[in-house]
Design a protein around this motif. Sequence first.
Motif, PDB file in Angstrom:
ATOM      1  N   GLN A  64     -17.051   2.131 -39.175  1.00 33.06           N
ATOM      2  CA  GLN A  64     -15.722   1.554 -39.363  1.00 33.06           C
ATOM      3  C   GLN A  64     -14.717   2.191 -38.407  1.00 33.06           C
ATOM      4  OE1 GLN A  64     -15.426   2.290 -43.580  1.00 33.06           O
ATOM      5  NE2 GLN A  64     -16.019   0.205 -44.106  1.00 33.06           N
ATOM      6  N   GLU A  65     -14.848   3.497 -38.212  1.00 30.39           N
ATOM      7  CA  GLU A  65     -13.962   4.181 -37.261  1.00 30.39           C
ATOM      8  C   GLU A  65     -14.228   3.683 -35.842  1.00 30.39           C
ATOM      9  OE1 GLU A  65     -14.819   8.299 -38.032  1.00 30.39           O
ATOM     10  OE2 GLU A  65     -13.716   8.286 -39.923  1.00 30.39           O
ATOM     11  N   GLU A  68     -12.595   0.273 -35.251  1.00 33.55           N
ATOM     12  CA  GLU A  68     -11.157   0.400 -34.967  1.00 33.55           C
ATOM     13  C   GLU A  68     -10.923   0.770 -33.510  1.00 33.55           C
ATOM     14  OE1 GLU A  68      -8.822   2.903 -37.565  1.00 33.55           O
ATOM     15  OE2 GLU A  68     -10.022   2.273 -39.293  1.00 33.55           O
ATOM     16  N   ASP A  71     -11.828  -2.135 -31.213  1.00 34.42           N
ATOM     17  CA  ASP A  71     -10.817  -3.190 -31.288  1.00 34.42           C
ATOM     18  C   ASP A  71      -9.574  -2.796 -30.494  1.00 34.42           C
ATOM     19  OD1 ASP A  71     -12.310  -4.983 -32.772  1.00 34.42           O
ATOM     20  OD2 ASP A  71     -11.474  -4.354 -34.706  1.00 34.42           O
ATOM     21  N   LYS A  72      -9.152  -1.534 -30.630  1.00 38.11           N
ATOM     22  CA  LYS A  72      -7.983  -1.064 -29.877  1.00 38.11           C
ATOM     23  C   LYS A  72      -8.251  -1.076 -28.381  1.00 38.11           C
ATOM     24  CE  LYS A  72      -6.073   1.974 -33.418  1.00 38.11           C
ATOM     25  NZ  LYS A  72      -5.916   3.365 -33.854  1.00 38.11           N
TER      26      LYS A  72
END
Length: 151
Positions: A64-65, A68, A71-72
């Motif tokens: 999950q990290e 993120e 995506d960034k």
Amino acid sequence: MLRDDINNAVKEAMKAKDERKLSTLRMVNSTIKNADIDARGQGKPPLSDADLLGVLQKMIKQRQEAVELYDKGGRAELAKQEREEIAVISAYLPKQMSEDEVKKAIADAIGETGAAGMKDMGKVIAVLRAKYAGQMDFGKASGLVKAALSG
């Protein structure tokens, strides 16, 4: 039992030629073996299913990290790959409790331990971990326990 389920799924993924699932399950097996080796090095027995749930949750949190960050960074293809891995790993976790169920479990644990204040928070969390391993996010649960004990 969980190990057997994962090993059987590896065989099924091989037969189905599902590369994403196969590579993810192999990675899960590798992580489990490494955790077993660490435990053995500390003089502990091989991990139980409850311990394995913690290992799987940690793997999901790592992914999950990574999602993120991808995506960034505009790396949609890598984020998609991580989400697919999360889906495969999540299939081996028990159903997660709803927020209402978590609040009820916390209230029950507080009643069971006789917790009266913040100094008893560790007792309440210990009871929750024993009963609900793999079924709740203990990061969120600890905030709810803190709120229940302070208010």
